[in-house]
Design a protein around this motif. Sequence first.
Motif, PDB file in Angstrom:
ATOM      1  N   THR A  92      54.933  48.159   8.213  1.00 14.61           N
ATOM      2  CA  THR A  92      54.546  46.800   8.786  1.00 14.61           C
ATOM      3  C   THR A  92      54.192  47.183  10.447  1.00 14.61           C
ATOM      4  O   THR A  92      54.394  48.247  11.064  1.00 14.61           O
TER       5      THR A  92
ATOM      6  N   THR B  83      58.885  39.963   9.629  1.00 13.62           N
ATOM      7  CA  THR B  83      59.051  40.643   8.527  1.00 13.62           C
ATOM      8  C   THR B  83      60.180  41.539   8.516  1.00 13.62           C
ATOM      9  O   THR B  83      60.883  41.727   7.670  1.00 13.62           O
TER      10      THR B  83
ATOM     11  N   GLY C 206      55.068  44.755   4.093  1.00 14.55           N
ATOM     12  CA  GLY C 206      55.082  44.113   5.333  1.00 14.55           C
ATOM     13  C   GLY C 206      54.254  43.291   5.741  1.00 14.55           C
ATOM     14  O   GLY C 206      53.327  42.835   4.870  1.00 14.55           O
ATOM     15  N   TYR C 207      53.799  43.183   7.054  1.00 14.87           N
ATOM     16  CA  TYR C 207      52.542  42.271   7.511  1.00 14.87           C
ATOM     17  C   TYR C 207      51.713  43.425   7.876  1.00 14.87           C
ATOM     18  O   TYR C 207      51.784  44.000   8.887  1.00 14.87           O
ATOM     19  N   ASN C 208      50.414  43.429   7.021  1.00 17.34           N
ATOM     20  CA  ASN C 208      49.489  44.320   7.438  1.00 17.34           C
ATOM     21  C   ASN C 208      48.053  43.680   7.215  1.00 17.34           C
ATOM     22  O   ASN C 208      48.016  42.865   6.315  1.00 17.34           O
TER      23      ASN C 208
ATOM     24  N   GLY D 299      54.512  41.027  12.492  1.00 18.79           N
ATOM     25  CA  GLY D 299      55.201  42.239  11.669  1.00 18.79           C
ATOM     26  C   GLY D 299      56.754  42.301  11.932  1.00 18.79           C
ATOM     27  O   GLY D 299      57.399  42.674  11.300  1.00 18.79           O
TER      28      GLY D 299
ATOM     29  N   THR E  90      58.917  36.972   3.260  1.00 25.80           N
ATOM     30  CA  THR E  90      59.535  38.432   3.197  1.00 25.80           C
ATOM     31  C   THR E  90      61.214  38.380   2.793  1.00 25.80           C
ATOM     32  O   THR E  90      61.653  38.978   1.830  1.00 25.80           O
TER      33      THR E  90
ATOM     34  N   GLN F 120      48.395  53.093   7.942  1.00 24.73           N
ATOM     35  CA  GLN F 120      49.300  52.401   7.193  1.00 24.73           C
ATOM     36  C   GLN F 120      49.794  53.699   5.949  1.00 24.73           C
ATOM     37  O   GLN F 120      50.963  53.890   5.410  1.00 24.73           O
TER      38      GLN F 120
END
Length: 404
Positions: A34, A47, A97-99, A44, A312, A79
Amino acid sequence: MKNWIRSVALATAVASLAAPALADDDTFKVGMVTYLTGDWGYPGTSTKRSFEIAAEMKGTVLGKKIEPVIVDAQNPNNQVAEAQRLMAQGIKFYIQGYNLVPVPLARYVVDNGGLMADGTSWFPDLTEEGGYQNYFMFMPSWKDFSKTLVDYSLKFGKDNLGKDPKDLKIALIGNPIMSYVGDEAARILEEKGIPAAIHETYGNDIADFTPLITKMKEANIDIVIPYQLGSDAELYRRQAAGLQETPPILLAAGVGYDQPEFANMGDAALGSMSLSYTVPEMKEASAPGLKEFKERYKAKYGELPVTHGLQTFATAMAFFEMVEKAGSFDIDKVRQTMETIEIPRGQLPNYWGVKFDEKHNNTLANPLIIGQWIPGPDGKPVYKVVYPAELAVADPIIPYFKKH
């Protein structure tokens, strides 16, 4: 599955009592890639924190302590490399995660023998392509999001403006990054025989919304649906408020409109509605575990989690239970359990349920909610969930804006 969270906690306690003392390396490692730094480090980080709180609350799975292994993707280019590093360590299970570009990451994980529980991405590429049997999408897709934008807009137009859907004048405005959301909404409206009166995707370098605001005024727009990010959302709202020209209903496609910093605009924020996933601000009594999650998060970090943090947390809690029900850390057995399990709505901290279709889309990832910035006790903007009723903590103010 009533009192699902309570049942999970009880099962965990019993398993913990029955399990032998855990060795340091006797852990259930679950990976996450993330953003923790850079422009998108804030969501991110939420999360990451939420995943860690879920691991703390659940404690163990099948006698093994849960060990989140979280790395900083920094940007989309890193990533897959970070996932490679984790998989080289033998980590096979992942919480998304936050992507910004989550599909290549998820594709790499499942192509290389891993399993991904995705509770933050709205891109359905893997489920639409098929063949990715170890990928499970807990979220609704952006196509569901666009459809809901249209459905809610037509409902409010009829119920609150007293207009037949075919008489509504709807404007879709936004930036190129979010244009796929606006394009899909325009396609759905066209299919319904209600073409958008205005559909305009402007450049990322826009510096003045006055011509577009004037265009909407001249077209006598009833509902504007902005698909904007933070900077252009703020510029549009400040200029529209300054000109006192906003269509009666503003229902945004999330992103720029449901972030805490939106309140910094003061009166310019008021009245704006935003479609979103379920959020920490919704009615706590409707989502078991939400209150405790928020309390733990705020006690540790001095603030509340953002929307992606809640998603999450709920995804991780559901995933841990699925592994426990599988009775094994074997990926095939876990996958088979995930394919057949059903958690009804109203049993998880994000309210949604879990039931995957044959493509591994979550058919119970609904409803989406609407939040609105309304005046608080001191007159300053506060973000309140106003729809649907079972999750709302305030009544919507519709229409908020008046035509001039």
